[in-house]
Design a protein around this motif. Structure first.
Motif, mmCIF file in Angstrom:
data_model
loop_
_atom_site.group_PDB
_atom_site.id
_atom_site.type_symbol
_atom_site.label_atom_id
_atom_site.label_comp_id
_atom_site.label_asym_id
_atom_site.label_seq_id
_atom_site.Cartn_x
_atom_site.Cartn_y
_atom_site.Cartn_z
ATOM 1 N N SER A 160 0.806 -1.212 0.000
ATOM 2 C CA SER A 160 0.000 0.000 0.000
ATOM 3 C C SER A 160 0.844 1.270 0.000
ATOM 4 O O SER A 160 0.309 2.356 -0.202
ATOM 5 C CB SER A 160 -0.922 -0.010 1.217
ATOM 6 N N TYR A 205 2.189 3.502 2.014
ATOM 7 C CA TYR A 205 1.731 4.718 2.693
ATOM 8 C C TYR A 205 2.840 5.758 2.861
ATOM 9 O O TYR A 205 3.898 5.453 3.398
ATOM 10 C CB TYR A 205 1.256 4.393 4.115
ATOM 11 N N PHE A 254 1.383 14.859 0.419
ATOM 12 C CA PHE A 254 1.273 13.892 1.521
ATOM 13 C C PHE A 254 2.425 14.031 2.520
ATOM 14 O O PHE A 254 2.681 13.129 3.311
ATOM 15 C CB PHE A 254 1.270 12.461 0.974
ATOM 16 N N MET A 282 -1.182 13.208 4.742
ATOM 17 C CA MET A 282 -0.950 11.812 4.333
ATOM 18 C C MET A 282 -2.194 10.959 4.516
ATOM 19 O O MET A 282 -2.324 9.919 3.891
ATOM 20 C CB MET A 282 0.234 11.200 5.074
ATOM 21 N N PHE A 304 -3.886 10.221 1.326
ATOM 22 C CA PHE A 304 -3.349 9.114 0.513
ATOM 23 C C PHE A 304 -4.033 7.808 0.917
ATOM 24 O O PHE A 304 -4.484 7.034 0.074
ATOM 25 C CB PHE A 304 -1.835 8.980 0.701
ATOM 26 N N VAL A 305 -4.110 7.605 2.212
ATOM 27 C CA VAL A 305 -4.733 6.378 2.703
ATOM 28 C C VAL A 305 -6.168 6.306 2.185
ATOM 29 O O VAL A 305 -6.639 5.270 1.705
ATOM 30 C CB VAL A 305 -4.688 6.355 4.240
ATOM 31 N N PHE A 340 -6.087 5.636 -1.558
ATOM 32 C CA PHE A 340 -5.620 4.284 -1.847
ATOM 33 C C PHE A 340 -6.743 3.280 -1.637
ATOM 34 O O PHE A 340 -6.966 2.387 -2.453
ATOM 35 C CB PHE A 340 -4.420 3.913 -0.964
ATOM 36 N N TRP A 341 -7.503 3.443 -0.566
ATOM 37 C CA TRP A 341 -8.550 2.438 -0.300
ATOM 38 C C TRP A 341 -9.818 2.701 -1.069
ATOM 39 O O TRP A 341 -10.631 1.799 -1.245
ATOM 40 C CB TRP A 341 -8.776 2.294 1.199
ATOM 41 N N PHE A 377 -9.184 1.556 7.422
ATOM 42 C CA PHE A 377 -8.459 2.443 8.352
ATOM 43 C C PHE A 377 -9.378 2.943 9.459
ATOM 44 O O PHE A 377 -9.411 4.119 9.774
ATOM 45 C CB PHE A 377 -7.765 3.594 7.609
#
Ligand code: HEM
Ligand SMILES: [Cu+2]
Lengths: 103, 692
Positions: free
Chosen positions: B185, B187, B278, B286, B289-290, B293-294, B349
């Motif tokens: 992933s 991060y 990020f 940041m 981003f998480v 990404f998900w 998350f």
């Protein structure tokens, strides 16, 4: 080469769309780069121009018009709208909720 | 700025895995060098063999430049098979490390261990799962809907070569430089320049970008194909279920992949252009981003799992000799899953710090997905009920899937409860959960589909004996490898741990190690099965093309199919079109008249665009700017020049089509119809006896 009228019309729509897209993007960049307004106002302007840009793409590149829109076109637009609302709306809710953690 | 720097960017001697191992011959470095040696050696042997066999010309003109969806599909799967071998070996190394490294350093150092789980995860998701499924869809879907090809054959070839390009980058990272240590992933801020200045994250960014570009274009291609290229009469509710899942998967790819591409490109902008999307400071966030990404990552798991659901639907129905039970509910369930999969991404998350109501909402949404999935399981069970079930390899995998997948689903419901997730997130419990979904949900399905459609693609059946051995290894291996991880995870063992400190864990890690070895043996069985089946192909030929007494259009032509698929485009009047044709004696009949067929010519443009962009991204990784520029110029130039080429089709004359069809019909007329209980015997020539 003989160019049929419909080909010609197609070409004109694409050219028009391309021109509009460039101009709209250019204006947005100018507002940010030259700091023409206070940040919040710039944000508003860019958002507004982005929405117009979406309409331009739909009309000139995807040939979606309100009148003769076929059923599957409509389905696709509705579905895209739903997903985009979910993704953009969800992102805003999540990121704003966490915003306190970035202070 | 020396000349070397301009020519080679950041590349130095010590970028080479061999040189590193020479200078610092620890076990960890030696293992790295051995892996690099396998990569280089494999490439050398392959090139040597191709040259020795004088196969280059054949390979180039029949395969690499082909725009035929069937060949592209097969190339996807071959590529994914190679990558699967690598990722599975890495999994064994990870397990071996955790089995040994209890209060000692084990066999690989921390950095190397981090590279291993990062490459394992990245490869399994992007270069095994996606290409396997895209390959399968490529091969089967156009045949199922009665089409001659996908909507955009040239785009299809570009997608293939972009994906392969990503795989080449992954392989290159074994030999030159190091891969990211940031997990699959990636991060930030850990993967930002400030903490990770090397090439690792760049390898991850650019190989994933290549894969995501390919997947996006494939999604568009398949969706348009299913929308526009269905045979006349093939209405929505007559589509085979595999096509339905292909459609939903394509739509997921169109909407879910862009957030990933955007996130990796924004991370690239941070790393290359000094932006702050990020970073920790200067307004970076940041957590976004998480989030991005998900937004991709959760739909992605359904991209990996929906097509196998389609495979199971086809396989269970064919090998139970029954119409699929609850077709409509399966279609609705598939669509429900596709839409719901966009409403749950936050469960990845829960612990990042948003407020409780938000967690609660996403927890409930997650549990809702269990409902349509449960519907499917029941539908498959009812399909088998009172059917003439034949427990061959594909059915074993399907039933193994149903049992195992339900267990994984239960642990998923557990994880979907935010307070529980606070306890077990980031532990081996999570690792066990998602492997419990992905191995039955993705790998078993691909193996079942491979067994089921292989005779169609190559004209002979796969060895049943080795298929059963494969099943044994994959089924038992899975339980041994991952049930201990549930236990360790509940005991609090963090995932991605290079060293463990509690000696009581040893029995569990050893059982898991045995499981991983068994899974690896399973993969070996697949390769042996292929070899054995090719050897004994003369006893297993099924040229007439319907070895399983199956129901869809894809079984209505010879095996392997002619390059134009259908001599005449079929007219569809019911679901399971081929079944009804067999019933009313309409199968194996010549057409009234044949027409010329237009097919796309081969083209090397796909390969040029794909490899050009790969070279460009490789240049980015190493800061070799001339290479980046050159690669981009080749890719872009090819795309532009090709767009002026009007002479892209060739015509197969009607007479040739008719002759080919007649030959096949004669073959069918001469063949002996085989009842189902004899379908695994050499008598089966691919003509099924009508048994209702
Ligand atoms: C077939 C046998 C497989 C075995 C034995 C295996 C084993 C493992 C192990 C040991 C880990 C590391 C656990 C840890 O962090 O401590 C891992 C991580 C992972 N695996 Fe697998 N795996 C297999 C198949 C797959 C498949 C089919 C997929 C996906 C399609 C997959 C995706 C992943 C991902 C995404 C990670 C997380 C990587 C990370 O931490 O960034 N694996 N696997
Ligand atoms: Cu998820």
């Amino acid at each position: 080469m003989n160019i049929s009228p419909s080909l010609r019309r197609d070409f004109l729509t694409y050219a028009l769309g391309y021109g509009l897209a460039i101009v709209l993007t250019g204006i947005s960049f100018a507002f940010v780069f030259y700091r023409l307004l206070v940040p919040q106002a710039v944000f508003g302007v860019v958002l507004f121009l982005a929405v117009i840009q979406i309409v331009v793409h739909m009309r000139c590149f995807l040939h979606i018009s309100l009148k003769q829109s076929a059923r599957s076109d409509l389905q696709l637009i509705l579905f895209s709208t739903l997903i985009i609302i979910l993704m953009v709306g969800g992102t805003l809710i999540v990121v704003l909720d966490q915003n306190a953690r970035m202070m | 700025m020396t000349i070397w720097h301009i020519l080679l960017g950041r590349l130095t001697w010590s970028s080479l895995a061999f040189v590193r191992a020479w200078r610092d011959p620890t076990l960890s470095e030696l293992i790295g060098a051995a892996a690099a040696a396998i990569a280089v050696g494999g490439a050398v042997v392959l090139f040597g063999l191709l040259t020795y066999l004088r196969a280059w010309r054949y390979l180039w003109s029949e395969w690499l430049t082909s725009l035929d969806h069937k060949r592209i599909g097969i190339m996807y799967m071959v590529f994914a098979g190679v990558m699967l071998a690598r990722a599975l070996i890495e999994a064994v190394v990870i397990r071996t490390q955790q089995a040994i490294a209890i209060n000692n350093q084990g066999i690989v150092g921390p950095e190397h261990f981090a590279e291993l789980f990062s490459t394992h995860g990245t490869i399994m998701v992007f270069f095994v799962g996606m290409p396997l499924l895209i390959g399968l869809m490529n091969y089967v879907m156009p045949l199922q809907i009665g089409s001659r090809d996908v909507a955009f054959p040239y785009l299809n070839s570009i997608s293939l070569w972009l994906t392969i390009g990503g795989g080449i980058m992954m392989m290159a990272s074994l030999v030159v430089g190091k891969f990211s240590t940031g997990g699959w992933s990636g991060y930030p801020p850990y993967t930002e320049l400030a903490f990770n200045g090397g090439v690792g994250p760049d390898y991850w960014i650019w190989s994933v970008s290549l894969s995501s570009l390919g997947a996006l274009m494939t999604g568009i291609n398949f969706a348009v194909t299913i929308y526009k290229f269905r045979a006349p009469g093939m209405t929505w509710m007559r589509l085979p279920l595999f096509t339905w899942t292909s459609l939903c998967t394509s739509i997921l790819m169109i909407f879910a992949v862009p957030p990933l591409t955007i996130a990796t490109l924004m991370l690239a902008a941070d790393r290359y252009l000094g932006m702050h999307f990020f970073t920790n400071d200067l307004g970076g966030n940041m957590m976004n981003f998480v989030n991005l990404f998900w937004l991709f990552g959760h739909p992605e798991v359904y991209i990996l799992i929906l097509p196998p659901f389609g495979v199971y639907s086809e396989v269970v129905s064919a090998y139970s000799s029954k119409e699929l039970y609850g077709y409509t509910s399966l279609v609705i369930a598939t669509m429900a899953i596709a839409i719901l999969s966009f409403t749950v991404w936050l469960h990845h998350f829960f612990t990042m710090g948003q407020s409780a109501p938000i967690n609660a909402f996403f927890g409930i949404a997650t549990m809702l997905i269990g409902i349509p999935t449960g519907v499917k399981i029941y539908d498959w069970i009812w399909t088998m009920f009172w059917g003439e079930v034949r427990l061959n390899t594909a059915m074993l995998f399907s039933i193994g899937f149903m049992v195992t997948f339900v267990i994984g689903g239960m642990s998923g419901i557990i994880l979907a409860t935010p307070p529980v997730d606070y306890m077990v997130h980031n532990t081996l419990f999570l690792i066990a959960h998602f492997h419990n979904m992905l191995i039955p949900g993705m790998l078993y399905g691909v193996i079942a589909g491979y067994y089921y459609w292989f005779p169609k693609a190559f004209g002979f059946r796969l060895s049943e004996k080795w298929g059963r051995r494969t099943f044994f290894c994959f089924f038992v291996g899975f339980y041994l490898a991952f049930m201990p991880l549930y236990v360790m995870g509940l005991g609090g063992v963090a995932r991605r741990s290079q060293e463990l400190f509690d000696p009581t864990l040893r029995p569990w890690t050893i059982v898991a190690e045995i499981g991983a070895l068994l899974l690896f043996t399973g993969l070996a069985c697949i390769f042996i099965q292929l070899y054995v089946s090719i050897k004994q192909r003369h006893q297993t030929r099924v040229p007439v093309g319907d070895p399983w007494d199956a129901r869809g259009l894809e079984w209505s032509m010879s095996a392997p199919p002619p390059e134009y698929n259908f001599a005449v485009i079929p007219q569809v009047s019911r679901r399971d079109a081929f079944y009804w044709r067999k019933k009313y004696d309409g199968a194996y009949r010549p057409a009234d008249h044949y027409r010329d067929i237009e097919l796309p010519k081969n083209s090397m443009c796909g390969i040029l665009v794909g490899m050009g962009l790969t070279a460009c991204f490789f240049g980015f990784v190493w800061h070799i700017w001339w290479l980046a520029f050159l690669g981009f110029a080749v890719a872009f130039g090819t795309a532009v020049v090709r767009s002026f080429n009007r002479d892209v089709n060739r015509v197969i004359p009607a007479a040739e089509v008719a002759a080919h069809d007649r030959r096949w019909l004669d073959r069918a007329a001469a063949a002996r119809p085989i009842p189902r209980h004899l379908e695994l015997t050499p008598e089966n020539e691919g003509l099924a006896k009508w048994q209702g």
